[in-house]
Design a protein around this motif. Structure first.
Motif, PDB file in Angstrom:
ATOM      1  N   ARG A  30       1.071  55.561  41.203  1.00 30.02           N
ATOM      2  CA  ARG A  30       0.195  54.719  40.391  1.00 30.02           C
ATOM      3  C   ARG A  30      -0.637  55.554  39.427  1.00 30.02           C
ATOM      4  O   ARG A  30      -0.915  56.726  39.684  1.00 30.02           O
ATOM      5  CB  ARG A  30      -0.734  53.920  41.310  1.00 30.02           C
ATOM      6  N   LYS A  31      -1.061  54.918  38.346  1.00 29.15           N
ATOM      7  CA  LYS A  31      -1.824  55.626  37.321  1.00 29.15           C
ATOM      8  C   LYS A  31      -3.267  55.896  37.746  1.00 29.15           C
ATOM      9  O   LYS A  31      -3.968  56.684  37.089  1.00 29.15           O
ATOM     10  CB  LYS A  31      -1.811  54.818  36.016  1.00 29.15           C
ATOM     11  N   ASP A  32      -3.737  55.244  38.811  1.00 28.97           N
ATOM     12  CA  ASP A  32      -5.131  55.413  39.217  1.00 28.97           C
ATOM     13  C   ASP A  32      -5.299  56.444  40.337  1.00 28.97           C
ATOM     14  O   ASP A  32      -6.392  56.578  40.889  1.00 28.97           O
ATOM     15  CB  ASP A  32      -5.723  54.072  39.669  1.00 28.97           C
ATOM     16  N   LEU A  33      -4.240  57.201  40.661  1.00 30.11           N
ATOM     17  CA  LEU A  33      -4.338  58.171  41.742  1.00 30.11           C
ATOM     18  C   LEU A  33      -4.879  59.508  41.227  1.00 30.11           C
ATOM     19  O   LEU A  33      -4.831  59.809  40.038  1.00 30.11           O
ATOM     20  CB  LEU A  33      -2.980  58.360  42.409  1.00 30.11           C
ATOM     21  N   ASP A  34      -5.370  60.333  42.159  1.00 28.55           N
ATOM     22  CA  ASP A  34      -6.088  61.559  41.788  1.00 28.55           C
ATOM     23  C   ASP A  34      -5.252  62.831  41.868  1.00 28.55           C
ATOM     24  O   ASP A  34      -5.669  63.872  41.343  1.00 28.55           O
ATOM     25  CB  ASP A  34      -7.318  61.739  42.700  1.00 28.55           C
ATOM     26  N   GLU A  35      -4.112  62.802  42.540  1.00 30.17           N
ATOM     27  CA  GLU A  35      -3.358  64.027  42.764  1.00 30.17           C
ATOM     28  C   GLU A  35      -2.916  64.685  41.452  1.00 30.17           C
ATOM     29  O   GLU A  35      -2.348  64.032  40.577  1.00 30.17           O
ATOM     30  CB  GLU A  35      -2.128  63.741  43.629  1.00 30.17           C
ATOM     31  N   ARG A  36      -3.205  65.985  41.349  1.00 30.80           N
ATOM     32  CA  ARG A  36      -2.811  66.788  40.178  1.00 30.80           C
ATOM     33  C   ARG A  36      -2.645  68.240  40.623  1.00 30.80           C
ATOM     34  O   ARG A  36      -3.374  68.708  41.521  1.00 30.80           O
ATOM     35  CB  ARG A  36      -3.886  66.732  39.086  1.00 30.80           C
ATOM     36  N   SER A  44       5.203  62.144  58.993  1.00 27.88           N
ATOM     37  CA  SER A  44       6.298  62.797  58.276  1.00 27.88           C
ATOM     38  C   SER A  44       6.150  64.313  58.353  1.00 27.88           C
ATOM     39  O   SER A  44       7.119  65.035  58.655  1.00 27.88           O
ATOM     40  CB  SER A  44       6.309  62.329  56.814  1.00 27.88           C
ATOM     41  N   ASN A  45       4.936  64.810  58.089  1.00 28.68           N
ATOM     42  CA  ASN A  45       4.699  66.251  58.188  1.00 28.68           C
ATOM     43  C   ASN A  45       4.914  66.765  59.601  1.00 28.68           C
ATOM     44  O   ASN A  45       5.522  67.827  59.803  1.00 28.68           O
ATOM     45  CB  ASN A  45       3.275  66.585  57.730  1.00 28.68           C
ATOM     46  N   CYS A  46       4.437  66.026  60.578  1.00 27.90           N
ATOM     47  CA  CYS A  46       4.589  66.441  61.977  1.00 27.90           C
ATOM     48  C   CYS A  46       6.059  66.500  62.395  1.00 27.90           C
ATOM     49  O   CYS A  46       6.431  67.288  63.277  1.00 27.90           O
ATOM     50  CB  CYS A  46       3.821  65.496  62.900  1.00 27.90           C
ATOM     51  N   ALA A  47       6.886  65.683  61.759  1.00 28.47           N
ATOM     52  CA  ALA A  47       8.314  65.646  62.088  1.00 28.47           C
ATOM     53  C   ALA A  47       9.108  66.677  61.296  1.00 28.47           C
ATOM     54  O   ALA A  47      10.345  66.726  61.408  1.00 28.47           O
ATOM     55  CB  ALA A  47       8.873  64.251  61.825  1.00 28.47           C
ATOM     56  N   GLY A  48       8.431  67.495  60.488  1.00 29.57           N
ATOM     57  CA  GLY A  48       9.113  68.565  59.772  1.00 29.57           C
ATOM     58  C   GLY A  48       9.530  68.220  58.354  1.00 29.57           C
ATOM     59  O   GLY A  48      10.329  68.953  57.752  1.00 29.57           O
ATOM     60  N   PHE A  49       8.981  67.147  57.795  1.00 32.68           N
ATOM     61  CA  PHE A  49       9.311  66.736  56.434  1.00 32.68           C
ATOM     62  C   PHE A  49       8.111  66.948  55.510  1.00 32.68           C
ATOM     63  O   PHE A  49       6.989  67.143  55.963  1.00 32.68           O
ATOM     64  CB  PHE A  49       9.705  65.249  56.408  1.00 32.68           C
ATOM     65  N   GLN A  50       8.375  66.869  54.208  1.00 32.97           N
ATOM     66  CA  GLN A  50       7.326  66.915  53.200  1.00 32.97           C
ATOM     67  C   GLN A  50       7.257  65.561  52.493  1.00 32.97           C
ATOM     68  O   GLN A  50       8.190  64.752  52.594  1.00 32.97           O
ATOM     69  CB  GLN A  50       7.593  68.028  52.186  1.00 32.97           C
ATOM     70  N   ASN A  51       6.158  65.338  51.778  1.00 32.85           N
ATOM     71  CA  ASN A  51       5.936  64.067  51.086  1.00 32.85           C
ATOM     72  C   ASN A  51       5.802  64.316  49.588  1.00 32.85           C
ATOM     73  O   ASN A  51       5.130  65.263  49.168  1.00 32.85           O
ATOM     74  CB  ASN A  51       4.673  63.394  51.624  1.00 32.85           C
ATOM     75  N   TYR A  52       6.429  63.454  48.792  1.00 37.04           N
ATOM     76  CA  TYR A  52       6.494  63.680  47.348  1.00 37.04           C
ATOM     77  C   TYR A  52       6.281  62.377  46.572  1.00 37.04           C
ATOM     78  O   TYR A  52       6.625  61.292  47.045  1.00 37.04           O
ATOM     79  CB  TYR A  52       7.862  64.230  46.946  1.00 37.04           C
ATOM     80  N   PHE A  53       5.757  62.526  45.372  1.00 36.63           N
ATOM     81  CA  PHE A  53       5.828  61.469  44.368  1.00 36.63           C
ATOM     82  C   PHE A  53       6.962  61.800  43.402  1.00 36.63           C
ATOM     83  O   PHE A  53       7.230  62.974  43.112  1.00 36.63           O
ATOM     84  CB  PHE A  53       4.529  61.365  43.560  1.00 36.63           C
ATOM     85  N   LEU A  54       7.614  60.744  42.891  1.00 36.43           N
ATOM     86  CA  LEU A  54       8.503  60.860  41.742  1.00 36.43           C
ATOM     87  C   LEU A  54       7.682  60.351  40.566  1.00 36.43           C
ATOM     88  O   LEU A  54       7.704  59.158  40.234  1.00 36.43           O
ATOM     89  CB  LEU A  54       9.761  60.020  41.967  1.00 36.43           C
ATOM     90  N   PRO A  55       6.909  61.230  39.901  1.00 38.23           N
ATOM     91  CA  PRO A  55       5.797  60.769  39.062  1.00 38.23           C
ATOM     92  C   PRO A  55       6.188  60.203  37.708  1.00 38.23           C
ATOM     93  O   PRO A  55       5.343  59.567  37.054  1.00 38.23           O
ATOM     94  CB  PRO A  55       4.947  62.037  38.896  1.00 38.23           C
ATOM     95  N   HIS A  56       7.420  60.413  37.252  1.00 43.70           N
ATOM     96  CA  HIS A  56       7.730  59.979  35.886  1.00 43.70           C
ATOM     97  C   HIS A  56       8.084  58.498  35.792  1.00 43.70           C
ATOM     98  O   HIS A  56       8.150  57.946  34.698  1.00 43.70           O
ATOM     99  CB  HIS A  56       8.890  60.814  35.314  1.00 43.70           C
ATOM    100  N   ILE A  57       8.300  57.813  36.930  1.00 40.61           N
ATOM    101  CA  ILE A  57       8.620  56.389  36.897  1.00 40.61           C
ATOM    102  C   ILE A  57       7.349  55.594  36.580  1.00 40.61           C
ATOM    103  O   ILE A  57       6.336  55.719  37.265  1.00 40.61           O
ATOM    104  CB  ILE A  57       9.212  55.915  38.235  1.00 40.61           C
ATOM    105  N   ASP A  58       7.408  54.758  35.563  1.00 41.26           N
ATOM    106  CA  ASP A  58       6.233  54.007  35.101  1.00 41.26           C
ATOM    107  C   ASP A  58       6.033  52.758  35.950  1.00 41.26           C
ATOM    108  O   ASP A  58       6.891  51.873  35.990  1.00 41.26           O
ATOM    109  CB  ASP A  58       6.436  53.632  33.631  1.00 41.26           C
ATOM    110  N   ILE A  59       4.901  52.682  36.647  1.00 49.99           N
ATOM    111  CA  ILE A  59       4.575  51.500  37.448  1.00 49.99           C
ATOM    112  C   ILE A  59       3.137  51.075  37.167  1.00 49.99           C
ATOM    113  O   ILE A  59       2.308  51.870  36.741  1.00 49.99           O
ATOM    114  CB  ILE A  59       4.767  51.744  38.967  1.00 49.99           C
ATOM    115  N   ASP A  60       2.858  49.809  37.423  1.00 46.19           N
ATOM    116  CA  ASP A  60       1.504  49.281  37.283  1.00 46.19           C
ATOM    117  C   ASP A  60       1.080  48.567  38.560  1.00 46.19           C
ATOM    118  O   ASP A  60       1.817  47.710  39.081  1.00 46.19           O
ATOM    119  CB  ASP A  60       1.426  48.288  36.114  1.00 46.19           C
ATOM    120  N   HIS A  61      -0.095  48.918  39.046  1.00 42.98           N
ATOM    121  CA  HIS A  61      -0.732  48.188  40.139  1.00 42.98           C
ATOM    122  C   HIS A  61      -1.460  47.011  39.502  1.00 42.98           C
ATOM    123  O   HIS A  61      -2.407  47.197  38.748  1.00 42.98           O
ATOM    124  CB  HIS A  61      -1.704  49.109  40.882  1.00 42.98           C
ATOM    125  N   ILE A  62      -1.002  45.790  39.765  1.00 43.23           N
ATOM    126  CA  ILE A  62      -1.458  44.634  38.992  1.00 43.23           C
ATOM    127  C   ILE A  62      -2.621  43.877  39.633  1.00 43.23           C
ATOM    128  O   ILE A  62      -3.112  42.902  39.056  1.00 43.23           O
ATOM    129  CB  ILE A  62      -0.296  43.660  38.706  1.00 43.23           C
TER     130      ILE A  62
END
Length: 251
Positions: A134-140, A207-225
């Motif tokens: 989403r466009k309102d998230l803080d991760e950078r 997910s992390n505890c099970a040995g995986f990582q978490n990701y965004f696919l950031p280029h897909i355009d979405i709107d929280h309406i």
């Protein structure tokens, strides 16, 4: 092929029936829907939403779309509703949890999420969750606090398109694809004693505890309406605050 699951709880007078309708229409507009399966679990929504869901599902069934509508007589909570949908998953099937207040603007986003996840399977940081951002998230990447992220170039063969993922601690639950290998380990979402809140955060931790990582696919355009400001939104914020201590203890 993916299993798409949406939990719905629209209260009378909340205005959320229109969000649900727009989200489902968005799926029909951007997904090769006959290639995938859709499950909507209604947690005792208002009559307007029930009528809207029945109308849309009747139309989809007539069109030959693989879909099912589960009606609960009470609000069982988001995580439990999503888990009802997960009971229909097939071995090796990628599953998507999507909220009923988001519009996605790019056709073929499911295939892009799945491709990214499959590419990361060959690395030592496999994706447990790939989410749309989403466009309102803080991760950078330039943040130095909890919102710090890292851009990852997925493996590729010569001639394949470049795919960049954003590695994060927590994937917001607006739209999450879950690796079937992760679901084989954890089974599904975990719901705390309340009806709403932190199921996406807990999924990221598990997910992390099970040995995986978490990701965004950031280029897909979405709107929280969801524009917010409603009594339901205020209840969700209050309820989440009440559940915070329980979440911190579990985490």
């Amino acid at each position: 092929m993916a299993l798409i699951i949406m939990a719905v709880h629209d209260l009378e007078g909340s205005g959320r029936t229109e969000y649900t309708r727009r989200t489902l229409q968005g799926l029909l507009d951007t997904v090769e829907i006959k290639k995938h399966r859709l499950v909507v679990v209604d947690n005792d929504s208002c009559q307007e939403t029930k009528a809207t869901l029945n109308r849309i599902f009747d139309s989809m069934i007539r069109a030959g779309i693989s879909c099912s509508l589960i009606i609960n007589k009470e609000n069982r909570g988001t995580a439990k509703a999503i888990n009802q949908g997960l009971q229909q998953r097939k071995d090796g099937e990628y599953c998507i949890k999507i909220d009923n207040d988001v519009v996605i603007h790019e056709y073929g986003w499911i295939e892009q999420m799945q491709e990214a996840m499959q590419r990361m399977d060959a690395t030592d940081e496999p994706a447990g969750i790939v989410g749309l951002k989403r466009k309102d998230l803080d991760e950078r990447p330039d943040r130095t606090d909890w919102a710090h992220s890292e851009l990852i170039m997925t493996p590729s063969q010569k001639g394949e398109r470049w795919v960049v993922l954003e590695k994060v601690a927590h994937v917001m639950g607006t739209c999450q694809m879950i690796n079937p290998k992760l679901l084989d380990v954890i089974g599904g979402y975990y719901q705390m004693e309340g009806k709403y809140g932190f199921d996406d955060s807990l999924l990221s931790v598990r997910s992390n505890c099970a040995g995986f990582q978490n990701y965004f696919l950031p280029h897909i355009d979405i709107d929280h309406i969801d524009v917010g400001g409603t009594d339901y939104q205020k209840w969700k914020e209050k309820h989440s605050g009440e559940m915070m201590q329980q979440y911190l203890q579990i985490r």
